[in-house]
Every structure is written in structure tokens, then in C-alpha cells.
Design a protein around this motif. Structure first.
Motif, PDB file in Angstrom:
ATOM      1  N   GLU A   1      -0.134   2.992 -13.000  1.00 60.47           N
ATOM      2  CA  GLU A   1      -0.850   2.705 -11.758  1.00 60.47           C
ATOM      3  C   GLU A   1      -1.618   1.392 -11.861  1.00 60.47           C
ATOM      4  O   GLU A   1      -1.583   0.550 -10.949  1.00 60.47           O
ATOM      5  CB  GLU A   1      -1.831   3.834 -11.425  1.00 60.47           C
ATOM      6  CG  GLU A   1      -2.626   3.544 -10.155  1.00 60.47           C
ATOM      7  CD  GLU A   1      -3.692   4.591  -9.855  1.00 60.47           C
ATOM      8  OE1 GLU A   1      -4.197   4.602  -8.716  1.00 60.47           O
ATOM      9  OE2 GLU A   1      -4.021   5.395 -10.753  1.00 60.47           O
ATOM     10  N   ALA A   2      -2.311   1.196 -12.986  1.00 55.91           N
ATOM     11  CA  ALA A   2      -3.100  -0.022 -13.169  1.00 55.91           C
ATOM     12  C   ALA A   2      -2.210  -1.263 -13.244  1.00 55.91           C
ATOM     13  O   ALA A   2      -2.538  -2.314 -12.670  1.00 55.91           O
ATOM     14  CB  ALA A   2      -3.946   0.101 -14.439  1.00 55.91           C
ATOM     15  N   ILE A   3      -1.083  -1.155 -13.938  1.00 55.58           N
ATOM     16  CA  ILE A   3      -0.161  -2.296 -14.045  1.00 55.58           C
ATOM     17  C   ILE A   3       0.408  -2.653 -12.677  1.00 55.58           C
ATOM     18  O   ILE A   3       0.492  -3.836 -12.301  1.00 55.58           O
ATOM     19  CB  ILE A   3       0.977  -1.979 -15.036  1.00 55.58           C
ATOM     20  CG1 ILE A   3       0.423  -1.817 -16.456  1.00 55.58           C
ATOM     21  CG2 ILE A   3       2.030  -3.094 -15.026  1.00 55.58           C
ATOM     22  CD1 ILE A   3       1.431  -1.261 -17.443  1.00 55.58           C
ATOM     23  N   LEU A   4       0.808  -1.645 -11.925  1.00 51.90           N
ATOM     24  CA  LEU A   4       1.348  -1.893 -10.582  1.00 51.90           C
ATOM     25  C   LEU A   4       0.330  -2.607  -9.702  1.00 51.90           C
ATOM     26  O   LEU A   4       0.668  -3.554  -8.971  1.00 51.90           O
ATOM     27  CB  LEU A   4       1.758  -0.579  -9.925  1.00 51.90           C
ATOM     28  CG  LEU A   4       3.052   0.072 -10.418  1.00 51.90           C
ATOM     29  CD1 LEU A   4       3.202   1.469  -9.829  1.00 51.90           C
ATOM     30  CD2 LEU A   4       4.273  -0.776 -10.070  1.00 51.90           C
TER      31      LEU A   4
ATOM     32  N   ARG B   1       0.850  -1.197   0.000  1.00 50.18           N
ATOM     33  CA  ARG B   1       0.000   0.000   0.000  1.00 50.18           C
ATOM     34  C   ARG B   1       0.880   1.239   0.000  1.00 50.18           C
ATOM     35  O   ARG B   1       1.349   1.687   1.053  1.00 50.18           O
ATOM     36  CB  ARG B   1      -0.912  -0.007   1.227  1.00 50.18           C
ATOM     37  CG  ARG B   1      -1.755  -1.264   1.328  1.00 50.18           C
ATOM     38  CD  ARG B   1      -2.655  -1.224   2.544  1.00 50.18           C
ATOM     39  NE  ARG B   1      -3.419  -2.456   2.690  1.00 50.18           N
ATOM     40  CZ  ARG B   1      -4.391  -2.639   3.569  1.00 50.18           C
ATOM     41  NH1 ARG B   1      -4.719  -1.654   4.396  1.00 50.18           N
ATOM     42  NH2 ARG B   1      -5.020  -3.779   3.641  1.00 50.18           N
ATOM     43  N   MET B   2       1.086   1.809  -1.160  1.00 48.73           N
ATOM     44  CA  MET B   2       1.947   2.992  -1.288  1.00 48.73           C
ATOM     45  C   MET B   2       1.109   4.262  -1.246  1.00 48.73           C
ATOM     46  O   MET B   2       1.207   5.145  -2.078  1.00 48.73           O
ATOM     47  CB  MET B   2       2.772   2.909  -2.581  1.00 48.73           C
ATOM     48  CG  MET B   2       3.483   1.576  -2.787  1.00 48.73           C
ATOM     49  SD  MET B   2       4.241   0.895  -1.298  1.00 48.73           S
ATOM     50  CE  MET B   2       5.366   2.184  -0.835  1.00 48.73           C
TER      51      MET B   2
ATOM     52  N   ALA C   1       1.151  11.886 -16.734  1.00 53.25           N
ATOM     53  CA  ALA C   1       2.603  11.724 -16.888  1.00 53.25           C
ATOM     54  C   ALA C   1       3.293  11.074 -15.700  1.00 53.25           C
ATOM     55  O   ALA C   1       4.423  10.601 -15.837  1.00 53.25           O
ATOM     56  CB  ALA C   1       3.243  13.089 -17.152  1.00 53.25           C
ATOM     57  N   ASN C   2       2.654  11.038 -14.531  1.00 52.27           N
ATOM     58  CA  ASN C   2       3.348  10.662 -13.302  1.00 52.27           C
ATOM     59  C   ASN C   2       2.540   9.699 -12.447  1.00 52.27           C
ATOM     60  O   ASN C   2       1.314   9.597 -12.590  1.00 52.27           O
ATOM     61  CB  ASN C   2       3.621  11.913 -12.453  1.00 52.27           C
ATOM     62  CG  ASN C   2       4.169  13.072 -13.242  1.00 52.27           C
ATOM     63  OD1 ASN C   2       5.333  13.080 -13.618  1.00 52.27           O
ATOM     64  ND2 ASN C   2       3.328  14.073 -13.515  1.00 52.27           N
ATOM     65  N   ILE C   3       3.247   9.023 -11.537  1.00 51.15           N
ATOM     66  CA  ILE C   3       2.589   8.370 -10.421  1.00 51.15           C
ATOM     67  C   ILE C   3       3.208   8.931  -9.134  1.00 51.15           C
ATOM     68  O   ILE C   3       4.354   9.384  -9.136  1.00 51.15           O
ATOM     69  CB  ILE C   3       2.732   6.836 -10.436  1.00 51.15           C
ATOM     70  CG1 ILE C   3       4.193   6.401 -10.286  1.00 51.15           C
ATOM     71  CG2 ILE C   3       2.090   6.246 -11.684  1.00 51.15           C
ATOM     72  CD1 ILE C   3       4.375   4.916 -10.018  1.00 51.15           C
TER      73      ILE C   3
ATOM     74  N   GLN D   1      -0.348  -0.617  -4.895  1.00 49.93           N
ATOM     75  CA  GLN D   1      -1.269   0.487  -5.161  1.00 49.93           C
ATOM     76  C   GLN D   1      -0.609   1.804  -4.794  1.00 49.93           C
ATOM     77  O   GLN D   1      -0.237   2.032  -3.645  1.00 49.93           O
ATOM     78  CB  GLN D   1      -2.553   0.338  -4.359  1.00 49.93           C
ATOM     79  CG  GLN D   1      -3.546   1.477  -4.545  1.00 49.93           C
ATOM     80  CD  GLN D   1      -3.985   1.648  -5.988  1.00 49.93           C
ATOM     81  OE1 GLN D   1      -4.460   0.692  -6.605  1.00 49.93           O
ATOM     82  NE2 GLN D   1      -3.820   2.842  -6.544  1.00 49.93           N
ATOM     83  N   CYS D   2      -0.447   2.695  -5.785  1.00 50.11           N
ATOM     84  CA  CYS D   2       0.183   3.983  -5.509  1.00 50.11           C
ATOM     85  C   CYS D   2      -0.851   4.989  -5.001  1.00 50.11           C
ATOM     86  O   CYS D   2      -2.054   4.725  -5.002  1.00 50.11           O
ATOM     87  CB  CYS D   2       0.909   4.514  -6.739  1.00 50.11           C
ATOM     88  SG  CYS D   2      -0.119   4.772  -8.182  1.00 50.11           S
ATOM     89  N   GLU D   3      -0.376   6.147  -4.565  1.00 47.11           N
ATOM     90  CA  GLU D   3      -1.255   7.176  -4.001  1.00 47.11           C
ATOM     91  C   GLU D   3      -2.153   7.789  -5.062  1.00 47.11           C
ATOM     92  O   GLU D   3      -3.351   7.960  -4.870  1.00 47.11           O
ATOM     93  CB  GLU D   3      -0.400   8.269  -3.352  1.00 47.11           C
ATOM     94  CG  GLU D   3      -1.180   9.332  -2.615  1.00 47.11           C
ATOM     95  CD  GLU D   3      -1.607   8.882  -1.230  1.00 47.11           C
ATOM     96  OE1 GLU D   3      -2.831   8.856  -0.991  1.00 47.11           O
ATOM     97  OE2 GLU D   3      -0.740   8.570  -0.398  1.00 47.11           O
TER      98      GLU D   3
END
Length: 467
Positions: free
Chosen positions: A335-338, A19-20, A352-354, A345-347
Motif C-alpha cells: 500500500e505504501a509503495i503504491l 484513487r482506488m 497479506a493483502n491489499i 491509493q488503495c482502499e
């Protein structure tokens, strides 16, 4: 009876291993082992009864806990919150600015700011953050813009500034504080994402350290407190404390959660006793991760290399912004691939960014998993020639016709966007990136607004005020 919400929470925990994102405890029981807090929640779920004190009239244990927090942060007084930092921000604004009065705020302020403006009938005076049109990220506020706004609007009651913004970038809060107080105005600092700043030398300075009048912390974001816990710090005598506490009592639940209050106290105990070691370890792990990212083609981090640009004076190292513009990938795709492939799961993500939020709850294993995933994703992608994330600059401030409260109380109709020029919008339309309104309710639609809506939003109709 089915339990779809409970089931979805359990399913998330099973699917997402890393959980990022907030809350800062990351479900790590190890943080609480010395107190046993995580095992006692049902027993701690009490109401305001004799022996456990009262949130709105603290006299014993809660009063002592708040005094300990004030001493830890260096505040005159610290007040615990159970409806998140949002409620601290709203109460602060309503205690400082009244109906028809003015408050200087960033154009990209948090929604709680606009909720307070609407409830209190406050007139916003907007200042624009600088924008990195290459990455699409809204950056810092130039202190000179604050001074200009104060000079042009001498009746403004104060200034509200976010420190940091959601990506972790900080304006020069020290210079801003000096300017605001030179004009004898109140400085409110939305430091919802900065409750941890005090605990490591490489983190930005806090609004408390520069003498801001009111500072609001969302302690669940970066510290191991439960979601919706927060603190409102009072530093000066410029604010009517009775009025402030009146609005806190009005806006918060009359049945405050003692689980949240206790989690806040436990989180502060953890960082007060172990914070140096925990944040040193966090800083070391993040530094190693960023060094490794430099070896990955097509990937770059937006961090302290931006200090001195775009009015950025500081950066929260725990917020890792990873840019993918040199690859044939959008931030949303990464984000979806991660999440789907790696259980990470990123924030948040943007074109362009995560954004990945690390906290003291993250182990070395977490950093290794994130690095391995980003390496694999980047290796499978193609290098491209990026043209920048935002092309339609500069951003724009439309004419304010009605305050948010006035606009809320007007009748409206929906019309074709081609007939909207000159009309007053009854709704807010934003673009992300850069996470900023193109137009807000109560503002007049002009040619530039139409250009920006065409560039960044597929808007065919718009709600306008009936005049």
C-alpha cells in the motif's frame, strides 16, 4: 487564518492521481457533465425551505425522488440518508429491538451496529464468520449458524447480516432470508457496499431481491454519490415505519445537506440511464486485469474462485483483493509503495493483502497503471514459502456478562494483563486480520482470550470493570 484541513485535501489530490477507494465518483467530472451538478454545488447548498421539500416530512420533490429510487430498486419505500449508511443501520436496529431484547449479529459487524446496541441497550447474540486462516480474511456466515442461533435464542427479535463484507464476499443471503422469515423474525441487511448490485448480472443479488425487511445502502461507496449519502429501503410490513422514521429524525442532522441529497439522485439517474454500458465496461476491464495478474509470479487474487468455500455464495467483482503472501512483502508495505511511488491509493491493506475498489468512474488508463505498478513491485520482490497469515485458530466467543450499554455505565480500572483472567473487560480489543474482536466490553476474560491477545496484540494492560 491557516486552513490546514483544506490544504491537506488539496495536497492529497495533487499527490494521489489514482484513487482506488471510495467515494465511487473518484472526482471524475465527466460523470456529471450531462447535469452540470459538479459546477452548481454552492447554488444547491440550501436548507429546508419552501420549494425544496423536507427530509423528515417529504411531500413534493424529495418524496418524488424517493419514490423513483424505490421503483428503481424494487423496494416498498426508499428513504434518503445524509449521515451515511451508518445512521440507517442504527435506526433500523433501534426500531426493531428494544432495551434488554436480543439481536443476532456477526461477530465482525460494523461499528455502527455496536453503537446502536449501546444506545438501545440491546443484547447481542453473536454468530462467527468462517475465517480463511491462510489469508487472514473473515469470510461468509453459514446459514445453518443463523438457524442454530434462532433455535437457541427464540426471543431474538431479528438478524442483521453484512452483504457483502468489506472485502466483497457474500454469504448465501437467499438461504439466510428464508431461514429468518421461517421463524418470523426481521432481517436487516447492511448492504452499505452493495448499492450497485442491481446493475450487473455478474454482481451478487441484493437483499431486496430476496425479501429482506430493511436494506441499507451507502451510495457513495460504489456509486457516484457524495460521501455520507445513503438509502434505507423498506421491503416488508414487519417493521414499525413510524418508529423507524422517528429514530432517523432523532439520529440525523436537523440541517440535512441538499447537496448530498441531490448527488444521490444524480448518481441514481446516471446508473439508471447508462448503468448497463458503464458496468459492462467495468466488468470487462476488471476481468482483463485479473487475467493479467495470473501471469505475475507471487501474486494472486481472492475472488469468485472462493465461491463454495468458507460459506461464500457470491463475490463483488469490483472489489479486487490482491494477495502477496508468496512474496517477501506485507500488504501494508505494498500500500505504501503504491501511494508513494506510483500515486495510487488503495482502499485498505492488511498483513497479506491489499484491497482495490474499482467503480464506473475508472478509465482503462487506471487499470493499466495499477497493473504496471503491481508487475513492477512483484518483479522486485522475492518468492518465499508462506506459512499462512493466522496461526492461532479457532477464533473464540467469550462469555457475555453485560450488554454494551451496561458495560458502558460501569466503573473501570486498568490492570496488568497477567491478572485479567476471570475479570470482565471494559474495552474492546480486536485483531486485524481478521478484523474481528478478540474481546468486547462486557465479556469475561478467559484463558483463550489471553492466548489470542498474546498471539495477535502486544497488550500489557487491560481495562476491566470494577465489580
Amino acid at each position: 487564518m491557516k486552513t490546514p484541513l483544506y490544504n491537506s485535501l488539496r495536497d492529497y489530490g495533487n499527490k494521489v492521481q489514482y484513487r482506488m477507494h471510495m467515494p465511487g465518483h473518484k472526482s471524475l467530472e465527466e460523470l456529471y457533465k450531462t447535469t452540470g451538478f459538479h459546477k452548481e454545488m454552492l447554488n444547491l447548498d440550501l436548507t429546508e425551505i419552501e420549494g425544496v421539500d423536507s427530509l423528515f416530512h417529504p411531500r413534493s420533490s424529495l418524496l418524488e425522488a424517493q419514490e423513483i429510487a424505490a421503483n428503481l430498486y424494487g423496494a416498498k419505500e426508499s428513504i434518503f440518508l445524509v449521515n451515511g449508511a451508518s445512521i440507517g443501520i442504527m435506526a433500523s436496529i433501534m426500531a426493531v429491538v428494544g432495551e434488554g431484547e436480543e439481536l443476532i449479529i456477526p461477530r465482525n459487524a460494523h461499528r455502527s451496529v455496536f453503537n446502536a446496541l449501546l444506545l438501545a441497550g440491546v443484547k447481542p447474540i453473536y454468530i462467527m464468520p468462517e475465517i480463511d486462516f491462510d489469508t487472514g480474511v473473515a469470510m461468509g456466515i453459514n446459514p445453518l449458524e443463523i438457524e442454530r442461533a434462532l433455535t437457541e435464542n427464540p426471543k431474538a427479535k431479528g438478524v442483521l447480516i453484512a452483504h457483502p463484507n468489506f472485502y466483497g464476499f457474500c454469504s448465501d443471503i437467499e438461504a439466510i432470508a428464508k431461514i429468518v422469515h421461517k421463524y418470523d423474525k426481521v432481517l436487516i441487511v447492511d448492504e452499505a457496499c452493495g448499492s450497485h448490485f442491481k446493475f450487473h448480472k455478474e454482481l451478487p443479488i441484493s437483499g431486496i431481491e430476496v425479501g429482506a425487511d430493511l436494506i441499507v445502502h451507502g451510495t457513495h461507496k460504489n456509486l457516484p454519490a457524495l460521501t455520507q449519502s445513503g438509502i434505507l429501503h423498506i421491503y416488508s410490513n414487519r417493521v414499525d415505519e413510524k418508529k423507524l422514521k422517528h429514530y432517523l429524525m432523532m439520529l440525523q442532522s436537523s440541517s440535512p445537506s441538499y447537496i448530498l441529497l441531490a448527488s444521490l439522485e444524480i448518481a441514481l439517474k446516471i446508473v439508471e440511464e447508462k448503468g448497463i454500458d458503464l458496468f459492462n465496461s467495468l466488468f470487462e476491464n476488471i476481468s482483463l486485469l485479473k487475467e493479467s495478474f495470473k501471469k505475475i509470479k507471487g501474486v494472486k487474487c481472492l475472488d469468485n474462485n472462493l465461491i463454495g468455500k468458507y460459506s461464500i455464495a457470491g463475490y463483488d467483482f469490483s472489489k479486487v483483493v490482491i494477495n502477496f503472501q508468496q512474496l517477501n512483502l506485507r500488504g501494508y508495505e505494498v500500500e505504501a509503495i503504491l501511494r508513494d511511488r506510483y500515486g495510487i491509493q488503495c482502499e485498505l491493506s492488511d498483513p497479506a493483502n491489499i484491497l482495490i475498489t474499482f467503480t464506473i468512474a475508472d478509465s482503462r488508463e487506471v487499470f493499466s497503471k495499477v497493473l504496471a505498478a503491481i508487475e513492477e513491485i512483484a518483479t522486485e520482490a522475492e518468492i518465499i514459502n508462506d506459512k499462512g497469515c493466522l496461526t492461532e485458530g479457532p477464533w473464540h466467543l467469550p462469555q457475555l456478562v453485560y450488554t454494551p450499554k451496561e458495560a458502558e455505565n460501569k466503573g473501570w480500572q486498568e490492570i496488568d494483563i497477567s491478572h485479567a483472567k476471570g475479570r470482565v473487560s471494559a474495552e474492546t480489543l480486536s485483531s486485524f486480520p481478521p478484523g474481528m474482536p478478540i474481546i468486547r466490553a462486557g465479556e469475561r476474560v478467559d484463558e483463550r482470550v489471553l492466548e489470542l491477545l498474546k498471539a495477535y496484540r502486544d497488550v500489557k494492560n487491560i481495562k476491566v470493570i470494577i465489580e
